[in-house]
Enzyme design. Structure first.
Site, PDB file in Angstrom:
ATOM      1  N   GLU A   9       5.746 -10.905  14.754  1.00 40.07           N
ATOM      2  CA  GLU A   9       5.608 -11.499  15.913  1.00 40.07           C
ATOM      3  C   GLU A   9       6.181 -12.680  16.141  1.00 40.07           C
ATOM      4  O   GLU A   9       5.635 -13.450  16.675  1.00 40.07           O
ATOM      5  CB  GLU A   9       3.864 -11.524  16.116  1.00 40.07           C
ATOM      6  CG  GLU A   9       2.771 -11.613  17.887  1.00 40.07           C
ATOM      7  CD  GLU A   9       1.603 -11.140  17.517  1.00 40.07           C
ATOM      8  OE1 GLU A   9       1.131 -10.551  16.521  1.00 40.07           O
ATOM      9  OE2 GLU A   9       0.909 -11.143  18.468  1.00 40.07           O
ATOM     10  N   ARG A  34       0.903  -0.947  -0.287  1.00 43.05           N
ATOM     11  CA  ARG A  34       0.228   0.241   0.252  1.00 43.05           C
ATOM     12  C   ARG A  34       0.436   1.342   0.051  1.00 43.05           C
ATOM     13  O   ARG A  34       0.086   2.272  -0.834  1.00 43.05           O
ATOM     14  CB  ARG A  34      -1.230   0.068   0.860  1.00 43.05           C
ATOM     15  CG  ARG A  34      -2.110  -1.730   1.198  1.00 43.05           C
ATOM     16  CD  ARG A  34      -2.890  -1.032   2.252  1.00 43.05           C
ATOM     17  NE  ARG A  34      -2.664  -1.729   3.447  1.00 43.05           N
ATOM     18  CZ  ARG A  34      -2.470  -2.258   3.214  1.00 43.05           C
ATOM     19  NH1 ARG A  34      -2.742  -3.559   2.956  1.00 43.05           N
ATOM     20  NH2 ARG A  34      -1.547  -3.338   5.081  1.00 43.05           N
TER      21      ARG A  34
HETATM   22  P1  AMP Z   1       3.942  -2.379  11.443  1.00 42.14           P
HETATM   23  O1  AMP Z   1       5.177  -3.665  10.908  1.00 42.14           O
HETATM   24  O2  AMP Z   1       3.855  -3.204  12.807  1.00 42.14           O
HETATM   25  O3  AMP Z   1       4.268  -0.722  11.394  1.00 42.14           O
HETATM   26  O4  AMP Z   1       3.321  -2.896  10.677  1.00 42.14           O
HETATM   27  C1  AMP Z   1       3.240  -2.278   9.456  1.00 42.14           C
HETATM   28  C2  AMP Z   1       2.788  -2.109   8.096  1.00 42.14           C
HETATM   29  O5  AMP Z   1       1.751  -3.710   8.321  1.00 42.14           O
HETATM   30  C3  AMP Z   1       2.550  -2.421   7.286  1.00 42.14           C
HETATM   31  O6  AMP Z   1       3.085  -1.711   6.017  1.00 42.14           O
HETATM   32  C4  AMP Z   1       0.719  -2.513   7.180  1.00 42.14           C
HETATM   33  O7  AMP Z   1      -0.173  -1.594   6.106  1.00 42.14           O
HETATM   34  C5  AMP Z   1       0.530  -3.516   7.696  1.00 42.14           C
HETATM   35  N1  AMP Z   1      -0.110  -2.424   8.858  1.00 42.14           N
HETATM   36  C6  AMP Z   1      -0.028  -3.121   9.891  1.00 42.14           C
HETATM   37  N2  AMP Z   1      -0.787  -2.780  11.486  1.00 42.14           N
HETATM   38  C7  AMP Z   1      -2.038  -2.904  10.404  1.00 42.14           C
HETATM   39  C8  AMP Z   1      -3.497  -2.591  10.237  1.00 42.14           C
HETATM   40  N3  AMP Z   1      -3.558  -3.140  12.460  1.00 42.14           N
HETATM   41  N4  AMP Z   1      -4.681  -2.088   9.686  1.00 42.14           N
HETATM   42  C9  AMP Z   1      -3.778  -2.464   8.231  1.00 42.14           C
HETATM   43  N5  AMP Z   1      -2.706  -2.557   7.869  1.00 42.14           N
HETATM   44  C10 AMP Z   1      -1.307  -2.812   9.008  1.00 42.14           C
END
Ligand code: AMP
Length: 173
Positions: free
Chosen positions: A96, A59
């Site tokens: 995770e 995205r």
């Molecule tokens: P993070 O590495 O945990 O910051 O997760 C970021 C990535 O995971 C991004 O590419 C987001 O598109 C996706 N992502 C993580 N959590 C969500 C969520 N609650 N809703 C939508 N996309 C998420």
């Protein structure tokens, strides 16, 4: 920003139980909301002299390409493993459960270019942190920062990235 926030929808327990998935599809479907999003990101970064926007799969590509067009700069793809042809650099990161990795082509960035990272959501910060490390450790660049449509503030992604300026248009408290 309130109307943009209202254009997002939360899907509970997707893609697995306990995750509140932030679905950006309604925002993208509305030409006014999508245009306002890109305009707001452009306004925020208009004086950053950005050469390249590095979009994080997948995205991040949507917002990265539109913002690059609006700012008149280039865009490069930071992809999941196995998608990019030719020589690549790779950076692994912890999930995770298990690990994942991001890749970039070795000739994607020229010396001294000013690079902005972009993704749709900042959650725990693991993904953008890996993208930052991937670029920083292989290229002689100036990282301008990382920018997001949405920040899920309780997940504390900012704490992982104290050395990179972060910006988000919308915050979920
Ligand atoms: P993070 O590495 O945990 O910051 O997760 C970021 C990535 O995971 C991004 O590419 C987001 O598109 C996706 N992502 C993580 N959590 C969500 C969520 N609650 N809703 C939508 N996309 C998420």
């Amino acid at each position: 920003m309130n109307s943009l926030k209202q254009a997002l929808r939360t899907i509970p327990d997707f893609p697995k139980p306990g995750i509140q998935f932030q679905d950006i599809a309604p925002l993208l479907q509305d030409p006014i909301h999508f245009s306002n999003t890109i305009q707001a990101l452009k306004n925020h970064h208009r004086n950053d002299s950005i050469d390249l926007i590095a979009g994080i799969e997948s995205r991040g590509f949507i917002f990265g390409s539109a913002l690059a067009y609006a700012l008149g700069c280039g865009t490069v793809l930071v992809r999941k493993p196995g998608k990019l042809p030719g020589p690549i650099h790779q950076q692994s990161y912890d999930l995770e459960y298990g690990t994942d990795a991001l890749e970039i082509q070795t000739d994607a960035i020229q010396p001294h270019q000013r690079v902005l990272l972009i993704d749709d959501v900042l959650a725990t910060g693991g993904t953008v942190s890996a993208a930052h490390q991937l670029i920083q450790s292989h290229f002689d660049v100036q990282m301008v920062g990382a920018t997001f449509l949405l920040e899920i503030s309780p997940l504390n992604g900012r704490k992982r990235l104290t050395d990179l300026p972060l910006h988000s248009l919308i915050q979920i408290p």
